[in-house]
Design an enzyme around this catalytic site. Structure first.
Site, mmCIF file in Angstrom:
data_model
loop_
_atom_site.group_PDB
_atom_site.id
_atom_site.type_symbol
_atom_site.label_atom_id
_atom_site.label_comp_id
_atom_site.label_asym_id
_atom_site.label_seq_id
_atom_site.Cartn_x
_atom_site.Cartn_y
_atom_site.Cartn_z
ATOM 1 N N ARG A 17 0.860 -1.192 0.000
ATOM 2 C CA ARG A 17 0.000 0.000 0.000
ATOM 3 C C ARG A 17 0.887 1.229 0.000
ATOM 4 O O ARG A 17 1.724 1.399 0.895
ATOM 5 C CB ARG A 17 -0.927 0.034 1.221
ATOM 6 N N GLU A 70 4.438 7.224 2.774
ATOM 7 C CA GLU A 70 5.252 6.030 3.007
ATOM 8 C C GLU A 70 4.766 4.915 2.098
ATOM 9 O O GLU A 70 3.684 4.989 1.508
ATOM 10 C CB GLU A 70 5.188 5.584 4.470
ATOM 11 N N ASN A 129 4.106 0.805 2.300
ATOM 12 C CA ASN A 129 3.938 -0.273 3.262
ATOM 13 C C ASN A 129 4.106 -1.626 2.584
ATOM 14 O O ASN A 129 3.434 -1.912 1.585
ATOM 15 C CB ASN A 129 2.540 -0.210 3.886
ATOM 16 N N SER A 174 -3.009 -2.685 6.121
ATOM 17 C CA SER A 174 -4.336 -2.966 6.662
ATOM 18 C C SER A 174 -5.449 -2.168 5.985
ATOM 19 O O SER A 174 -5.211 -1.311 5.148
ATOM 20 C CB SER A 174 -4.350 -2.676 8.168
ATOM 21 N N LYS A 208 11.739 2.787 6.476
ATOM 22 C CA LYS A 208 11.881 4.219 6.188
ATOM 23 C C LYS A 208 13.229 4.510 5.538
ATOM 24 O O LYS A 208 13.361 5.426 4.731
ATOM 25 C CB LYS A 208 11.727 5.034 7.475
ATOM 26 N N LYS A 226 11.051 10.785 11.375
ATOM 27 C CA LYS A 226 10.412 9.470 11.412
ATOM 28 C C LYS A 226 11.405 8.403 11.860
ATOM 29 O O LYS A 226 12.460 8.244 11.252
ATOM 30 C CB LYS A 226 9.872 9.096 10.029
ATOM 31 N N GLU A 260 6.315 1.153 12.791
ATOM 32 C CA GLU A 260 5.059 1.098 12.066
ATOM 33 C C GLU A 260 3.909 1.210 13.054
ATOM 34 O O GLU A 260 4.064 0.993 14.248
ATOM 35 C CB GLU A 260 4.944 -0.224 11.284
ATOM 36 N N GLY A 261 2.718 1.550 12.549
ATOM 37 C CA GLY A 261 1.520 1.500 13.366
ATOM 38 C C GLY A 261 1.002 2.834 13.843
ATOM 39 O O GLY A 261 -0.030 2.899 14.480
ATOM 40 N N ARG A 289 -8.015 7.527 4.476
ATOM 41 C CA ARG A 289 -8.076 7.764 5.922
ATOM 42 C C ARG A 289 -8.115 9.265 6.154
ATOM 43 O O ARG A 289 -7.359 10.014 5.538
ATOM 44 C CB ARG A 289 -6.861 7.163 6.633
#
Length: 518
Positions: free
Chosen positions: A128, A150, A152, A157, A335, A400, A404-405, A492
């Site tokens: 993603r 970023e 992924n 998810s 990253k 950064k 993750e998360g 999002r």
């Protein structure tokens, strides 16, 4: 923050209209699996000790305005991004050098055995690529573009819930829940794109399952897919939409296995084929051979706090099962790799795609990069350190770490203080990258979260999913991409004042785009 490029939005709701929209969202969401397990902060564990309660996922009341040109471009370049990261994951020597330079022990990012072990034949990527719309704040007439936040490569998810929220907003439009206050109206069937993420991602998992071939066990065993998951997962329904699609549409048995239980319920028999055998705890005598390990866990450094965790990951990597992702693909999404690609004048993008079918896309991909710098002793690193340690210069940047998360980034004028806390240990500094802040235009919307509605200025982050199956090369062979497609999208949305956008981490909401020409 850029000023808004959008029309006045959303339409005003009367008290009766508002009540109708809200009740329709709640009822439709629970009927169609647009749901999450509540966090303990919302419903304490003592109130729901059995984990039986589900609530509506954080969701926007309206689809959010999004430039059609930016949406189309993000989807158009996804297959090129897939090909790029498949090429990176196949370059084991380069990845090992980059990651080893970046590694810091405090983050447990040292999978030494994993990095040097032989590469398995096939790998699957469920990717993603996340973007924000960027508009030059100094030029109100500038054309909006997309800039990558970023990329992924593990546990990408919300592929399940993203389809559902697109369906929700289309449903609300179909029952006239949204009043038409403009002529022509903004919310129309043509402005609400269908989202195929559930079917497309499930097809990707099914394709890898088929590519595995027949059972390698003797005698042959039935085949299955394993979802590797976290014990405290609240986003279960998002994952279930994919697993149910695999079972109902493709006829593939699919099981959920906690990351912490890998060694308890899987084994590799003494065999040159090294099949991964799964013994379901509810029926341990009915053994399955695993074709594919799909990771929705194992991405956080905190999950590797013990040698047992590394042993569990090593067991999966050593097996014949296809991994989604393999450890090399996992590390390709760090990253540091994003920074290596996006640092001004970096040669790596051209190197990885020069001879690929996506070579014509190189400049289009490059145009999505925001400036990203290392914090090291290179010329680019010295530039970054001068910015990051200056409270005035750092205002337009984000620091950064390799995490993750959501909830891990440091923004603007808080960066110098964080670096002071790290002290003079430059290894700790190298565990971060410095990224130029993207300036997204705002729009208005309302977010339903934990039963409460908040309205105001919001900004969105568009994620585009990709599926890529490739054969890894051996020796001088470079391997080849076998399957590659764009697989839907995720929007999002968060309040303008929120710096983070992770839905599961408690910062944003799932949304769908209402496409507009700007």
């Amino acid at each position: 923050m850029a000023t808004s490029i959008y029309s006045a939005y959303p339409p005003h709701l009367t008290e009766e209209q508002y009540a109708f929209v809200l009740s329709s969202i709640k009822d439709w969401s629970m009927s169609n699996g647009l749901a999450v397990r509540p966090s303990p902060a919302f419903i304490p564990n003592e109130v729901d000790p059995s984990g039986s309660i589900a609530v509506t996922a954080p969701v926007t009341l309206f689809p959010s305005l999004f430039p059609r040109s930016c949406f189309d471009e993000a989807r158009a370049i996804q297959t090129a991004y897939n090909e790029l990261y498949a090429a990176i994951a196949r370059d084991q020597a380069w990845l090992k050098d980059i990651v080893e330079e970046y590694r810091i022990a405090a983050q447990n990012l040292k999978p030494d055995q994993l990095l040097i072990m032989p590469i398995k034949d096939l790998s699957l990527g469920i990717f993603r690529s996340d973007y924000m719309v960027h508009q030059d704040p100094s030029d109100s007439t500038a054309t909006p573009t997309i800039k990558q936040v970023e990329f992924n490569t593990i546990a990408s998810s919300f592929g399940g819930l993203s389809t559902k929220v697109s369906q929700l907003h289309s449903y609300l439009h179909s029952i006239s829940a949204y009043p038409s206050t403009k002529s022509p109206p903004l919310i129309t069937p043509s402005s609400l794109p269908p989202n195929p993420s559930i079917t497309s991602l499930a097809l990707g998992l099914s394709t890898a399952h088929s590519a595995y071939g027949p059972s390698k066990s003797s005698p042959p065993l039935p085949l299955c897919i394993l979802f590797i998951v976290q014990s405290s997962e609240t986003n279960t329904f998002d994952q279930l939409h994919l697993s149910l699609s695999l079972q109902i549409t493709h006829g593939i048995p699919t099981f959920r296995l906690l990351f912490s239980d890998i060694l308890s319920h899987t084994s590799i028999p003494t065999s040159p084929h090294r099949p991964l055998i799964y013994a379901p705890p509810h029926s341990p005598s009915n053994l399955y051979e695993v074709t594919l390990c799909y990771f929705r866990a194992g991405y956080s450094p905190s999950e590797y706090a013990s040698p047992t965790a590394w042993s569990a990951r090593l067991q999966l990597e050593r097996s014949a099962a296809i991994k989604c992702p393999s450890v090399l693909t996992h590390l390709a999404g760090s990253k540091k790799i994003q920074q290596e690609l996006a640092t001004p004048d970096s040669p790596h993008l051209s190197r990885f795609l020069a001879n690929a079918s996506s070579a014509p896309m190189i400049e289009r991909i490059r145009s999505t990069f925001a400036a990203i710098y290392p914090l090291d002793d290179s010329a680019a690193g010295e530039t970054a350190i001068a910015i990051a340690t200056d409270e005035e210069k750092s205002e337009n940047y984000v620091l950064k770490p390799q995490r993750e998360g959501g909830g891990n980034n440091i923004y603007g004028t808080r960066i110098p203080a964080l670096l002071r806390e790290l002290g003079d240990d430059k290894r700790m500094w190298r565990g971060h990258i410095l990224m130029e802040m993207i300036k997204p235009p705002t729009t208005q919307n309302a977010i339903l979260r934990n039963g409460e509605v908040k309205s105001g200025e919001v900004i969105g982050e568009l994620g585009v999913y990709g599926v890529c199956l490739w054969r890894n090369g051996k020796g001088e062979e470079k391997g080849e991409v076998l399957e590659n497609w764009e697989a839907g999208f995720l929007l999002r949305t968060k309040g303008r004042e929120s710096e983070e956008g992770g839905v599961a981490a408690g910062f944003g909401a799932v949304d769908s785009p209402c496409l507009v020409d700007v």
